[in-house]
Design a protein around this motif. Sequence first.
Motif, PDB file in Angstrom:
ATOM      1  N   MET A  14      12.617 -15.051  10.234  1.00 15.16           N
ATOM      2  CA  MET A  14      12.918 -15.841   9.046  1.00 15.16           C
ATOM      3  C   MET A  14      14.367 -15.628   8.659  1.00 15.16           C
ATOM      4  O   MET A  14      14.849 -14.499   8.673  1.00 15.16           O
ATOM      5  CB  MET A  14      12.044 -15.412   7.876  1.00 15.16           C
ATOM      6  CG  MET A  14      10.664 -15.923   7.909  1.00 15.16           C
ATOM      7  SD  MET A  14       9.919 -15.518   6.339  1.00 15.16           S
ATOM      8  CE  MET A  14       9.178 -17.039   5.963  1.00 15.16           C
ATOM      9  N   ASN A  15      15.008 -16.704   8.289  1.00  7.10           N
ATOM     10  CA  ASN A  15      16.370 -16.610   7.802  1.00  7.10           C
ATOM     11  C   ASN A  15      16.311 -16.338   6.297  1.00  7.10           C
ATOM     12  O   ASN A  15      15.854 -17.182   5.528  1.00  7.10           O
ATOM     13  CB  ASN A  15      17.119 -17.907   8.091  1.00  7.10           C
ATOM     14  CG  ASN A  15      18.578 -17.823   7.747  1.00  7.10           C
ATOM     15  OD1 ASN A  15      19.047 -16.795   7.272  1.00  7.10           O
ATOM     16  ND2 ASN A  15      19.290 -18.905   7.996  1.00  7.10           N
ATOM     17  N   MET A  16      16.773 -15.184   5.856  1.00  7.97           N
ATOM     18  CA  MET A  16      16.672 -14.770   4.454  1.00  7.97           C
ATOM     19  C   MET A  16      17.840 -15.276   3.602  1.00  7.97           C
ATOM     20  O   MET A  16      17.797 -15.179   2.388  1.00  7.97           O
ATOM     21  CB  MET A  16      16.616 -13.244   4.367  1.00  7.97           C
ATOM     22  CG  MET A  16      15.381 -12.641   5.015  1.00  7.97           C
ATOM     23  SD  MET A  16      13.869 -13.194   4.238  1.00  7.97           S
ATOM     24  CE  MET A  16      13.949 -12.288   2.730  1.00  7.97           C
ATOM     25  N   THR A  17      18.857 -15.813   4.217  1.00  5.21           N
ATOM     26  CA  THR A  17      20.044 -16.247   3.479  1.00  5.21           C
ATOM     27  C   THR A  17      19.727 -17.291   2.406  1.00  5.21           C
ATOM     28  O   THR A  17      20.160 -17.138   1.261  1.00  5.21           O
ATOM     29  CB  THR A  17      21.112 -16.773   4.451  1.00  5.21           C
ATOM     30  OG1 THR A  17      21.374 -15.768   5.433  1.00  5.21           O
ATOM     31  CG2 THR A  17      22.392 -17.122   3.728  1.00  5.21           C
ATOM     32  N   PRO A  18      18.979 -18.342   2.685  1.00  3.06           N
ATOM     33  CA  PRO A  18      18.683 -19.310   1.621  1.00  3.06           C
ATOM     34  C   PRO A  18      17.893 -18.690   0.461  1.00  3.06           C
ATOM     35  O   PRO A  18      18.127 -19.017  -0.702  1.00  3.06           O
ATOM     36  CB  PRO A  18      17.857 -20.392   2.320  1.00  3.06           C
ATOM     37  CG  PRO A  18      18.177 -20.252   3.759  1.00  3.06           C
ATOM     38  CD  PRO A  18      18.481 -18.812   3.977  1.00  3.06           C
ATOM     39  N   MET A  19      16.970 -17.787   0.764  1.00  2.00           N
ATOM     40  CA  MET A  19      16.188 -17.171  -0.303  1.00  2.00           C
ATOM     41  C   MET A  19      17.075 -16.284  -1.180  1.00  2.00           C
ATOM     42  O   MET A  19      16.944 -16.276  -2.403  1.00  2.00           O
ATOM     43  CB  MET A  19      15.030 -16.362   0.261  1.00  2.00           C
ATOM     44  CG  MET A  19      14.128 -15.842  -0.848  1.00  2.00           C
ATOM     45  SD  MET A  19      12.503 -15.272  -0.376  1.00  2.00           S
ATOM     46  CE  MET A  19      12.800 -14.196   0.959  1.00  2.00           C
ATOM     47  N   ILE A  20      17.992 -15.569  -0.585  1.00  2.94           N
ATOM     48  CA  ILE A  20      18.919 -14.733  -1.350  1.00  2.94           C
ATOM     49  C   ILE A  20      19.808 -15.614  -2.226  1.00  2.94           C
ATOM     50  O   ILE A  20      20.071 -15.290  -3.390  1.00  2.94           O
ATOM     51  CB  ILE A  20      19.750 -13.844  -0.402  1.00  2.94           C
ATOM     52  CG1 ILE A  20      18.830 -12.802   0.243  1.00  2.94           C
ATOM     53  CG2 ILE A  20      20.882 -13.160  -1.143  1.00  2.94           C
ATOM     54  CD1 ILE A  20      19.485 -12.014   1.357  1.00  2.94           C
ATOM     55  N   ASP A  21      20.259 -16.739  -1.694  1.00  4.71           N
ATOM     56  CA  ASP A  21      21.063 -17.676  -2.482  1.00  4.71           C
ATOM     57  C   ASP A  21      20.299 -18.168  -3.706  1.00  4.71           C
ATOM     58  O   ASP A  21      20.829 -18.220  -4.818  1.00  4.71           O
ATOM     59  CB  ASP A  21      21.483 -18.877  -1.632  1.00  4.71           C
ATOM     60  CG  ASP A  21      22.522 -18.528  -0.579  1.00  4.71           C
ATOM     61  OD1 ASP A  21      23.118 -17.434  -0.687  1.00  4.71           O
ATOM     62  OD2 ASP A  21      22.726 -19.345   0.339  1.00  4.71           O
ATOM     63  N   VAL A  22      19.046 -18.526  -3.511  1.00  3.41           N
ATOM     64  CA  VAL A  22      18.225 -19.013  -4.622  1.00  3.41           C
ATOM     65  C   VAL A  22      18.028 -17.919  -5.664  1.00  3.41           C
ATOM     66  O   VAL A  22      18.120 -18.166  -6.869  1.00  3.41           O
ATOM     67  CB  VAL A  22      16.862 -19.543  -4.103  1.00  3.41           C
ATOM     68  CG1 VAL A  22      15.900 -19.790  -5.241  1.00  3.41           C
ATOM     69  CG2 VAL A  22      17.071 -20.807  -3.296  1.00  3.41           C
TER      70      VAL A  22
END
Length: 144
Positions: A14-22
């Motif tokens: 899973m790419n966690m970057t978008p979730m961290i951005d949110v």
Amino acid sequence: MRIPVGKHRSRLEMNMTPMIDVVFLLIIFFLVSSHLAKQEVQAELSLPVADTGEEQETAHRRLTINIIATENPHVILFGTRPIPPQNLKTSLQQEQKRAGKDLEVRIRSDREIPYGDVEPILVACARLGIWNVQFAVIQSVDAH
């Protein structure tokens, strides 16, 4: 043709970057919105004194209207933004559309403001059917 067996299979990640951005955007949103909510009630006013009354906790949408004593006409802050008195009814209508029936209006007025300057707010609320109107006061020292 030979099919590779098990060793070189890639794992699903899973790419966690978008979730961290949110998450960071949510943190920034709540910090800014709480700061604006505090500004509504931090206007320097010498509130009227009341001998009786009750402190209310509510889950309704609350609109704070500050009336600050300056030279005539007095400054009316609708939340945190100043509005001219003639736009009061329109601004209340817009806020009522957003909140529905659960709109609570809290009036914070300097104790030196005459009733005639507070009355248009009360009349506008009554004409729009906003019945949950409260005055912010400080408790009298003698009232226990």
